[in-house]
Every structure is written in C-alpha cells, then in structure tokens.
Motif scaffolding. Structure first.
Motif, PDB file in Angstrom:
ATOM      1  N   ALA A  59       0.831  -1.212   0.000  1.00  0.00           N
ATOM      2  CA  ALA A  59       0.000   0.000   0.000  1.00  0.00           C
ATOM      3  C   ALA A  59       0.861   1.257   0.000  1.00  0.00           C
ATOM      4  N   MET A  60       1.947   1.239   0.777  1.00  0.00           N
ATOM      5  CA  MET A  60       2.824   2.411   0.831  1.00  0.00           C
ATOM      6  C   MET A  60       3.451   2.671  -0.530  1.00  0.00           C
ATOM      7  N   GLY A  61       3.839   1.607  -1.208  1.00  0.00           N
ATOM      8  CA  GLY A  61       4.417   1.766  -2.533  1.00  0.00           C
ATOM      9  C   GLY A  61       3.423   2.327  -3.538  1.00  0.00           C
ATOM     10  N   ARG A  62       2.155   1.925  -3.397  1.00  0.00           N
ATOM     11  CA  ARG A  62       1.149   2.331  -4.369  1.00  0.00           C
ATOM     12  C   ARG A  62       0.612   3.730  -4.107  1.00  0.00           C
ATOM     13  N   TRP A  63       0.475   4.104  -2.843  1.00  0.00           N
ATOM     14  CA  TRP A  63      -0.293   5.301  -2.512  1.00  0.00           C
ATOM     15  C   TRP A  63       0.505   6.467  -1.943  1.00  0.00           C
ATOM     16  N   SER A  64       1.779   6.285  -1.647  1.00  0.00           N
ATOM     17  CA  SER A  64       2.517   7.346  -0.951  1.00  0.00           C
ATOM     18  C   SER A  64       2.419   8.701  -1.651  1.00  0.00           C
ATOM     19  N   GLU A  65       2.533   8.707  -2.962  1.00  0.00           N
ATOM     20  CA  GLU A  65       2.515   9.979  -3.697  1.00  0.00           C
ATOM     21  C   GLU A  65       1.125  10.591  -3.778  1.00  0.00           C
ATOM     22  N   ARG A  66       0.102   9.791  -3.520  1.00  0.00           N
ATOM     23  CA  ARG A  66      -1.288  10.273  -3.652  1.00  0.00           C
ATOM     24  C   ARG A  66      -2.030  10.176  -2.328  1.00  0.00           C
ATOM     25  N   ARG A  67      -1.269  10.110  -1.251  1.00  0.00           N
ATOM     26  CA  ARG A  67      -1.865   9.786   0.044  1.00  0.00           C
ATOM     27  C   ARG A  67      -2.959  10.759   0.455  1.00  0.00           C
ATOM     28  N   ALA A  68      -2.792  12.033   0.151  1.00  0.00           N
ATOM     29  CA  ALA A  68      -3.755  13.054   0.602  1.00  0.00           C
ATOM     30  C   ALA A  68      -5.100  12.946  -0.128  1.00  0.00           C
ATOM     31  N   GLN A  69      -5.130  12.220  -1.240  1.00  0.00           N
ATOM     32  CA  GLN A  69      -6.353  12.172  -2.046  1.00  0.00           C
ATOM     33  C   GLN A  69      -7.380  11.167  -1.551  1.00  0.00           C
ATOM     34  N   VAL A  70      -6.951  10.212  -0.709  1.00  0.00           N
ATOM     35  CA  VAL A  70      -7.804   9.049  -0.441  1.00  0.00           C
ATOM     36  C   VAL A  70      -7.861   8.696   1.045  1.00  0.00           C
ATOM     37  N   GLU A  71      -8.892   7.931   1.393  1.00  0.00           N
ATOM     38  CA  GLU A  71      -8.943   7.244   2.686  1.00  0.00           C
ATOM     39  C   GLU A  71      -8.490   5.814   2.448  1.00  0.00           C
ATOM     40  N   LEU A  72      -7.505   5.372   3.217  1.00  0.00           N
ATOM     41  CA  LEU A  72      -6.965   4.020   3.056  1.00  0.00           C
ATOM     42  C   LEU A  72      -7.335   3.148   4.237  1.00  0.00           C
ATOM     43  N   ARG A  73      -7.797   1.949   3.924  1.00  0.00           N
ATOM     44  CA  ARG A  73      -8.175   0.986   4.959  1.00  0.00           C
ATOM     45  C   ARG A  73      -7.330  -0.277   4.812  1.00  0.00           C
ATOM     46  N   LEU A  74      -6.735  -0.696   5.913  1.00  0.00           N
ATOM     47  CA  LEU A  74      -6.020  -1.970   5.920  1.00  0.00           C
ATOM     48  C   LEU A  74      -7.034  -3.064   6.229  1.00  0.00           C
ATOM     49  N   ILE A  75      -7.258  -3.941   5.249  1.00  0.00           N
ATOM     50  CA  ILE A  75      -8.276  -4.973   5.400  1.00  0.00           C
ATOM     51  C   ILE A  75      -7.667  -6.369   5.507  1.00  0.00           C
ATOM     52  N   GLY A  76      -6.334  -6.473   5.382  1.00  0.00           N
ATOM     53  CA  GLY A  76      -5.663  -7.754   5.527  1.00  0.00           C
ATOM     54  C   GLY A  76      -5.096  -7.917   6.928  1.00  0.00           C
ATOM     55  N   PRO A  77      -4.671  -9.135   7.266  1.00  0.00           N
ATOM     56  CA  PRO A  77      -4.085  -9.383   8.585  1.00  0.00           C
ATOM     57  C   PRO A  77      -2.868  -8.492   8.814  1.00  0.00           C
ATOM     58  N   LEU A  78      -2.724  -8.015  10.040  1.00  0.00           N
ATOM     59  CA  LEU A  78      -1.616  -7.122  10.379  1.00  0.00           C
ATOM     60  C   LEU A  78      -0.658  -7.815  11.329  1.00  0.00           C
ATOM     61  N   GLN A  79       0.599  -7.949  10.891  1.00  0.00           N
ATOM     62  CA  GLN A  79       1.640  -8.481  11.772  1.00  0.00           C
ATOM     63  C   GLN A  79       2.088  -7.377  12.720  1.00  0.00           C
ATOM     64  N   SER A  80       2.414  -7.773  13.941  1.00  0.00           N
ATOM     65  CA  SER A  80       2.804  -6.786  14.956  1.00  0.00           C
ATOM     66  C   SER A  80       3.994  -5.946  14.509  1.00  0.00           C
TER      67      SER A  80
END
Length: 212
Positions: A59-80
């Motif tokens: 997600a960081m690779g895909r959205w970093s340059e456009r981060r201000a334009q969108v709301e991002l939701r992490l929907i996959g499992p999250l490792q600590s």
C-alpha cells in the motif's frame, strides 16, 4: 471501467433502499490490492476515494505519492512488526484480532500521536486458516481493548466461509456489534455485497467485481 464503477454504486444504493435504508448508508471500499495502477486510476478519476489494501508495504508503494487524495483501509491481517507503518499510513485498520496487536498499536498511537480508526475482525466461521476473533470470544476481546488500551472500536469486520451462505455470518456479526454498541459493519465482497447491505453493512469491500 467507470461504467462498472457506476453500476456497482447503483447496486449498493438500490440494495440499501430495498432494505429501508438511506441510499448513501453504505460506503464502497474499492479493494485495490494487487491491481496495476492503470486499473485503479479510472476509478480514482471517477470519484472513488476509499480504498482497501491487504499489505502495508504494498500500500505504501502504491499510494505514498497520492496519500492526501484518499482514505486508506487496511483490510488484511496485520503483523505486529508492521504496526508502526500501519499506524503512520492508514486511516482505518479493520483487522484488529488479538491482544498482542492491540498492545503494539496502543504503543504506536501514543508514540506517533496519530490514531487510525479501528475495526475488530471476527472469524464468524471459526476457520483455522483465517484471522479474526472467534465469535464466543468477541465480547470479551472488545471489552479488553476498550478498557485496557482505551480504544474506541468503530466497527466489526468479517469474511464468511466461501462455501457457506453469507447471510447467517452477516447476521451474527450484526448481533455482536449491536450488543457491544458498535455502529459500523465492514462485510460483503464482490459476490455477496448486496446481501451484506441487507444485513446492515455500512461498508462493502469490492475488488474483482470492480477491477475484473
């Protein structure tokens, strides 16, 4: 692509109206994980602003340059060990499912002064290969993360077993939410989002039906 997008939006609105809900009661989360940018760009250009991703780094690779334009939701499992980046980058984390993760997220929220909205993932089918709290432990887990870590839990999320009718799983999630005073339900994907809307989904996660 924008025709498909418009069609899915209208299906969501129609399902909401048919269930006696407001046309705008349900948010479309466009699941952009694994999609090439030329598939995502037309949806973004058509006005979609809420996107779901499975992996923090991707997600960081895909959205970093456009981060201000969108709301991002992490929907996959999250490792600590990815919690620091997840807290820094996402608006919503939908996959809180264990106390160790709650503890790490609480530490990161305090350190960063930034708090993503949180959903608890419930493994309604009690499938061993899936993340999520099992339903019989959901109430206690929600109480613990509220009391011990001071979290406001905005919603619950589930992914029903692929081979079972989804309706009973959506109904179960809605019951757990209701008795815990939780307003939002992230449930329903490409094959069953209209059913999820009928059972009270406030957001649906649509990938393949949207992007092909």
């Amino acid at each position: 692509m924008s025709d498909v997008y418009a069609s899915i939006l209208s299906r969501i609105q129609a399902a909401a109206l048919a269930a006696g809900r407001a046309a705008d009661a349900v948010t479309l989360v466009a699941v952009s994980k694994l999609q090439p940018w030329d598939h995502i760009a037309p949806i973004l250009d058509a006005g979609q602003r809420v996107f779901g991703e499975n992996r923090v780094q991707e997600a960081m690779g895909r959205w970093s340059e456009r981060r201000a334009q969108v709301e991002l939701r992490l929907i996959g499992p999250l490792q600590s060990n990815k919690a620091r980046d997840a807290v820094a980058f996402f608006d919503v984390i939908e996959s809180l499912d264990r106390e160790k993760l709650a503890r790490v997220l609480a530490d990161e929220v305090q350190a960063q002064g930034r708090a993503p909205r949180l959903f608890v993932q419930v493994n309604t089918g009690e499938e061993p290969q899936k993340a999520g709290v099992i339903p019989t432990q959901a109430d206690a887990f929600i109480a613990t993360v509220r009391k011990t870590y001071g979290f406001e839990i905005e919603g619950l999320m589930c992914i029903p077993p692929a081979e079972e009718p989804p309706g009973p799983h959506f109904a179960l999630l809605a019951r757990i939410a209701a008795r815990n005073g939780i307003a939002r339900l992230s449930m329903g994907m490409s094959d069953d989002f209209e059913t999820a809307v009928r059972f009270g989904a406030t957001s649906v996660r649509v990938g393949s039906a949207l992007f092909g």
